[in-house]
Design a protein around this motif. Structure first.
Motif, PDB file in Angstrom:
ATOM      1  N   ARG A 145      50.588  43.673  39.383  1.00  0.00           N
ATOM      2  CA  ARG A 145      49.212  44.104  39.118  1.00  0.00           C
ATOM      3  C   ARG A 145      48.951  44.160  37.617  1.00  0.00           C
ATOM      4  N   ALA A 146      49.916  44.661  36.855  1.00  0.00           N
ATOM      5  CA  ALA A 146      49.754  44.739  35.404  1.00  0.00           C
ATOM      6  C   ALA A 146      49.689  43.336  34.798  1.00  0.00           C
ATOM      7  N   THR A 147      50.536  42.431  35.265  1.00  0.00           N
ATOM      8  CA  THR A 147      50.538  41.061  34.754  1.00  0.00           C
ATOM      9  C   THR A 147      49.201  40.388  34.992  1.00  0.00           C
ATOM     10  N   LEU A 148      48.627  40.622  36.173  1.00  0.00           N
ATOM     11  CA  LEU A 148      47.349  40.004  36.531  1.00  0.00           C
ATOM     12  C   LEU A 148      46.142  40.822  36.081  1.00  0.00           C
ATOM     13  N   SER A 149      46.391  41.970  35.482  1.00  0.00           N
ATOM     14  CA  SER A 149      45.314  42.888  35.054  1.00  0.00           C
ATOM     15  C   SER A 149      44.406  43.264  36.226  1.00  0.00           C
ATOM     16  N   LEU A 150      45.018  43.540  37.350  1.00  0.00           N
ATOM     17  CA  LEU A 150      44.266  43.940  38.541  1.00  0.00           C
ATOM     18  C   LEU A 150      44.520  45.413  38.835  1.00  0.00           C
ATOM     19  N   ARG A 151      43.448  46.127  39.092  1.00  0.00           N
ATOM     20  CA  ARG A 151      43.570  47.526  39.495  1.00  0.00           C
ATOM     21  C   ARG A 151      43.027  47.729  40.902  1.00  0.00           C
ATOM     22  N   GLY A 152      42.091  46.897  41.306  1.00  0.00           N
ATOM     23  CA  GLY A 152      41.471  47.025  42.615  1.00  0.00           C
ATOM     24  C   GLY A 152      40.059  46.477  42.569  1.00  0.00           C
ATOM     25  N   LEU A 153      39.355  46.637  43.671  1.00  0.00           N
ATOM     26  CA  LEU A 153      37.963  46.192  43.756  1.00  0.00           C
ATOM     27  C   LEU A 153      37.046  47.405  43.742  1.00  0.00           C
ATOM     28  N   VAL A 154      35.848  47.189  43.259  1.00  0.00           N
ATOM     29  CA  VAL A 154      34.836  48.237  43.225  1.00  0.00           C
ATOM     30  C   VAL A 154      33.591  47.694  43.909  1.00  0.00           C
ATOM     31  N   ARG A 155      33.029  48.494  44.790  1.00  0.00           N
ATOM     32  CA  ARG A 155      31.760  48.103  45.415  1.00  0.00           C
ATOM     33  C   ARG A 155      30.634  48.411  44.430  1.00  0.00           C
ATOM     34  N   ILE A 156      29.847  47.407  44.126  1.00  0.00           N
ATOM     35  CA  ILE A 156      28.690  47.582  43.246  1.00  0.00           C
ATOM     36  C   ILE A 156      27.468  47.107  44.016  1.00  0.00           C
ATOM     37  N   PRO A 157      26.471  47.968  44.209  1.00  0.00           N
ATOM     38  CA  PRO A 157      25.274  47.524  44.917  1.00  0.00           C
ATOM     39  C   PRO A 157      24.646  46.325  44.208  1.00  0.00           C
ATOM     40  N   ALA A 158      24.149  45.390  44.982  1.00  0.00           N
ATOM     41  CA  ALA A 158      23.547  44.178  44.414  1.00  0.00           C
ATOM     42  C   ALA A 158      22.462  44.526  43.400  1.00  0.00           C
ATOM     43  N   GLU A 159      21.683  45.567  43.672  1.00  0.00           N
ATOM     44  CA  GLU A 159      20.601  45.945  42.765  1.00  0.00           C
ATOM     45  C   GLU A 159      21.146  46.334  41.393  1.00  0.00           C
ATOM     46  N   ALA A 160      22.261  47.065  41.380  1.00  0.00           N
ATOM     47  CA  ALA A 160      22.856  47.485  40.111  1.00  0.00           C
ATOM     48  C   ALA A 160      23.433  46.278  39.376  1.00  0.00           C
ATOM     49  N   TYR A 161      24.057  45.381  40.110  1.00  0.00           N
ATOM     50  CA  TYR A 161      24.646  44.190  39.497  1.00  0.00           C
ATOM     51  C   TYR A 161      23.544  43.304  38.916  1.00  0.00           C
ATOM     52  N   LEU A 162      22.470  43.111  39.666  1.00  0.00           N
ATOM     53  CA  LEU A 162      21.384  42.234  39.235  1.00  0.00           C
ATOM     54  C   LEU A 162      20.530  42.858  38.133  1.00  0.00           C
ATOM     55  N   ALA A 163      20.641  44.160  37.942  1.00  0.00           N
ATOM     56  CA  ALA A 163      19.867  44.845  36.900  1.00  0.00           C
ATOM     57  C   ALA A 163      20.426  44.584  35.501  1.00  0.00           C
ATOM     58  N   ILE A 164      21.628  44.050  35.405  1.00  0.00           N
ATOM     59  CA  ILE A 164      22.217  43.757  34.100  1.00  0.00           C
ATOM     60  C   ILE A 164      21.489  42.546  33.531  1.00  0.00           C
ATOM     61  N   PRO A 165      20.853  42.705  32.357  1.00  0.00           N
ATOM     62  CA  PRO A 165      20.089  41.587  31.815  1.00  0.00           C
ATOM     63  C   PRO A 165      20.991  40.426  31.382  1.00  0.00           C
ATOM     64  N   ASN A 166      20.533  39.247  31.657  1.00  0.00           N
ATOM     65  CA  ASN A 166      21.210  38.048  31.180  1.00  0.00           C
ATOM     66  C   ASN A 166      20.573  37.648  29.858  1.00  0.00           C
ATOM     67  N   PRO A 167      21.376  37.139  28.933  1.00  0.00           N
ATOM     68  CA  PRO A 167      20.762  36.694  27.685  1.00  0.00           C
ATOM     69  C   PRO A 167      19.867  35.486  27.945  1.00  0.00           C
ATOM     70  N   PRO A 168      18.826  35.339  27.155  1.00  0.00           N
ATOM     71  CA  PRO A 168      17.950  34.178  27.347  1.00  0.00           C
ATOM     72  C   PRO A 168      18.698  32.892  27.005  1.00  0.00           C
ATOM     73  N   PRO A 169      18.331  31.786  27.632  1.00  0.00           N
ATOM     74  CA  PRO A 169      18.984  30.524  27.293  1.00  0.00           C
ATOM     75  C   PRO A 169      18.635  30.118  25.861  1.00  0.00           C
ATOM     76  N   PRO A 170      19.519  29.348  25.223  1.00  0.00           N
ATOM     77  CA  PRO A 170      19.226  28.921  23.853  1.00  0.00           C
ATOM     78  C   PRO A 170      17.932  28.115  23.766  1.00  0.00           C
TER      79      PRO A 170
END
Length: 104
Positions: free
Chosen positions: A78-103
């Motif tokens: 787990r340490a080698t792969l930098s894995l700790r586990g999975l986290v459930r994130i509601p789609a709304e919270a994930y999609l609320a993260i702004p994406n930078p505008p395209p160049p």
């Protein structure tokens, strides 16, 4: 690709590279050229890309299977792969993260 970009900077073939935090940590852990690089900026932490499945498929068994597979790894793996586990994130919270505008 990110590691190759970092190597290009280290070799003077590029001036700058944009790396995700995990790639940068792995480069620092495994690549001697990392000592010739310096971090000049860091963005706010955000979730990594999601696991995606078909709309017609129940995601819970997949979540459970991936979580179990990670839990079954040895602590060293787990340490080698930098894995700790999975986290459930509601789609709304994930999609609320702004994406930078395209160049422009």
């Amino acid at each position: 690709g990110h590691a190759l970009s970092a190597r290009a900077v280290a070799e003077g073939k590029a001036d700058i590279a944009a790396l995700d935090a995990l790639t940068w940590a792995l480069i620092q852990r495994h690549d001697p050229f990392a000592t010739t690089l310096r971090e000049i900026a860091r963005t706010e932490p955000t979730p990594v890309l999601p696991y995606i499945t078909a709309l017609t498929r129940d995601p819970e068994p997949l979540f459970d299977a991936i979580s179990a597979a990670i839990a079954d790894l040895s602590p060293d793996d787990r340490a080698t792969l930098s894995l700790r586990g999975l986290v459930r994130i509601p789609a709304e919270a994930y999609l609320a993260i702004p994406n930078p505008p395209p160049p422009a």
